[in-house]
Every structure is written in structure tokens, then in C-alpha cells.
Design a protein around this motif. Structure first.
Motif, PDB file in Angstrom:
ATOM      1  N   PRO A  77       0.813  -1.220   0.000  1.00 28.28           N
ATOM      2  CA  PRO A  77       0.000   0.000   0.000  1.00 28.28           C
ATOM      3  C   PRO A  77       0.849   1.275   0.000  1.00 28.28           C
ATOM      4  O   PRO A  77       0.532   2.236  -0.664  1.00 28.28           O
ATOM      5  CB  PRO A  77      -0.820  -0.106   1.282  1.00 28.28           C
ATOM      6  CG  PRO A  77      -0.889  -1.568   1.552  1.00 28.28           C
ATOM      7  CD  PRO A  77       0.416  -2.133   1.069  1.00 28.28           C
ATOM      8  N   ARG A  78       1.917   1.259   0.750  1.00 29.58           N
ATOM      9  CA  ARG A  78       2.865   2.384   0.774  1.00 29.58           C
ATOM     10  C   ARG A  78       4.188   1.869   1.327  1.00 29.58           C
ATOM     11  O   ARG A  78       4.203   0.943   2.133  1.00 29.58           O
ATOM     12  CB  ARG A  78       2.321   3.575   1.588  1.00 29.58           C
ATOM     13  CG  ARG A  78       1.964   3.280   2.998  1.00 29.58           C
ATOM     14  CD  ARG A  78       1.019   4.295   3.631  1.00 29.58           C
ATOM     15  NE  ARG A  78      -0.359   4.254   3.182  1.00 29.58           N
ATOM     16  CZ  ARG A  78      -1.226   3.285   3.451  1.00 29.58           C
ATOM     17  NH1 ARG A  78      -0.863   2.224   4.138  1.00 29.58           N
ATOM     18  NH2 ARG A  78      -2.458   3.365   3.023  1.00 29.58           N
ATOM     19  N   ALA A  79       5.294   2.485   0.865  1.00 31.41           N
ATOM     20  CA  ALA A  79       6.613   2.018   1.295  1.00 31.41           C
ATOM     21  C   ALA A  79       7.627   3.153   1.239  1.00 31.41           C
ATOM     22  O   ALA A  79       7.480   4.096   0.468  1.00 31.41           O
ATOM     23  CB  ALA A  79       7.092   0.871   0.405  1.00 31.41           C
ATOM     24  N   ILE A  80       8.650   3.030   2.084  1.00 32.91           N
ATOM     25  CA  ILE A  80       9.801   3.909   1.983  1.00 32.91           C
ATOM     26  C   ILE A  80      10.977   3.046   1.530  1.00 32.91           C
ATOM     27  O   ILE A  80      11.061   1.869   1.869  1.00 32.91           O
ATOM     28  CB  ILE A  80      10.116   4.631   3.311  1.00 32.91           C
ATOM     29  CG1 ILE A  80      10.308   3.642   4.462  1.00 32.91           C
ATOM     30  CG2 ILE A  80       9.045   5.639   3.639  1.00 32.91           C
ATOM     31  CD1 ILE A  80      10.741   4.294   5.763  1.00 32.91           C
ATOM     32  N   PHE A  81      11.853   3.635   0.721  1.00 36.32           N
ATOM     33  CA  PHE A  81      12.996   2.904   0.175  1.00 36.32           C
ATOM     34  C   PHE A  81      14.285   3.591   0.591  1.00 36.32           C
ATOM     35  O   PHE A  81      14.410   4.811   0.505  1.00 36.32           O
ATOM     36  CB  PHE A  81      12.915   2.850  -1.349  1.00 36.32           C
ATOM     37  CG  PHE A  81      14.187   2.382  -1.990  1.00 36.32           C
ATOM     38  CD1 PHE A  81      14.593   1.064  -1.866  1.00 36.32           C
ATOM     39  CD2 PHE A  81      14.984   3.261  -2.700  1.00 36.32           C
ATOM     40  CE1 PHE A  81      15.778   0.634  -2.444  1.00 36.32           C
ATOM     41  CE2 PHE A  81      16.165   2.848  -3.280  1.00 36.32           C
ATOM     42  CZ  PHE A  81      16.562   1.528  -3.154  1.00 36.32           C
ATOM     43  N   LEU A  82      15.229   2.776   1.058  1.00 36.64           N
ATOM     44  CA  LEU A  82      16.550   3.269   1.454  1.00 36.64           C
ATOM     45  C   LEU A  82      17.623   2.453   0.747  1.00 36.64           C
ATOM     46  O   LEU A  82      17.499   1.230   0.629  1.00 36.64           O
ATOM     47  CB  LEU A  82      16.733   3.117   2.969  1.00 36.64           C
ATOM     48  CG  LEU A  82      15.769   3.943   3.793  1.00 36.64           C
ATOM     49  CD1 LEU A  82      15.142   3.111   4.886  1.00 36.64           C
ATOM     50  CD2 LEU A  82      16.473   5.153   4.338  1.00 36.64           C
TER      51      LEU A  82
END
Length: 85
Positions: free
Chosen positions: A25-30
């Protein structure tokens, strides 16, 4: 199932290509080493920075499938309280 029960989620991703295929649904990428999704061991301020970014995305995302790229360096100098070398 969690989202279906009305509990919003944010994934933390270290491999953007896989995250895009899975479509959370939503994500942060590092761009960080595997096994360290929140940062270096013991780097409290770094961990908090990632968690704040995840919570911000939770509030700001207007549509499903958002992947936000975070530009937090692996060894940032802006976390002076870290006791990690």
C-alpha cells in the motif's frame, strides 16, 4: 489482511525493484545494506529519522502503491549523538 482490517501500513524497503513488484500500500525505500532497514546498530537518531519518514508517508500518501525514496546516507554526519563508529 492488516490493511483490510483498517490498519494502515508502511513497508521499509531495501530493494526497490522487488517492492515495486510486490506493490505494498505504501513504502519507503533506502539504499542501505540488507539486514539494516532502520539504520546502523545503535544509531538511535538514524532509526528515529527512518520511523518519522514512515509515519509522514502514512499521513501524506493519497493513493495506494506509493514508494518514497529516502535520501538518508548510510553514515550521516547529522546524527552526532550516535555512539557507533
Amino acid at each position: 489482511m492488516i490493511e483490510g482490517a483498517g490498519i494502515p501500513t508502511v513497508a521499509v524497503s531495501l530493494k526497490r525493484e522487488i517492492t515495486a513488484k510486490v506493490k505494498p500500500p505504501r513504502a519507503i525505500f533506502l539504499r542501505w545494506p540488507f539486514g539494516h532497514p532502520l539504520g546502523r546498530p545503535g544509531a538511535r537518531e538514524q532509526h528515529l529519522s527512518v520511523m518519522r519518514a514512515a509515519l509522514e508517508l502514512l499521513e501524506e500518501a493519497q493513493e495506494p502503491g506509493v514508494i518514497r525514496d529516502l535520501r538518508i546516507p548510510w553514515r550521516p554526519s547529522r546524527f552526532p549523538r550516535d555512539q557507533v563508529g
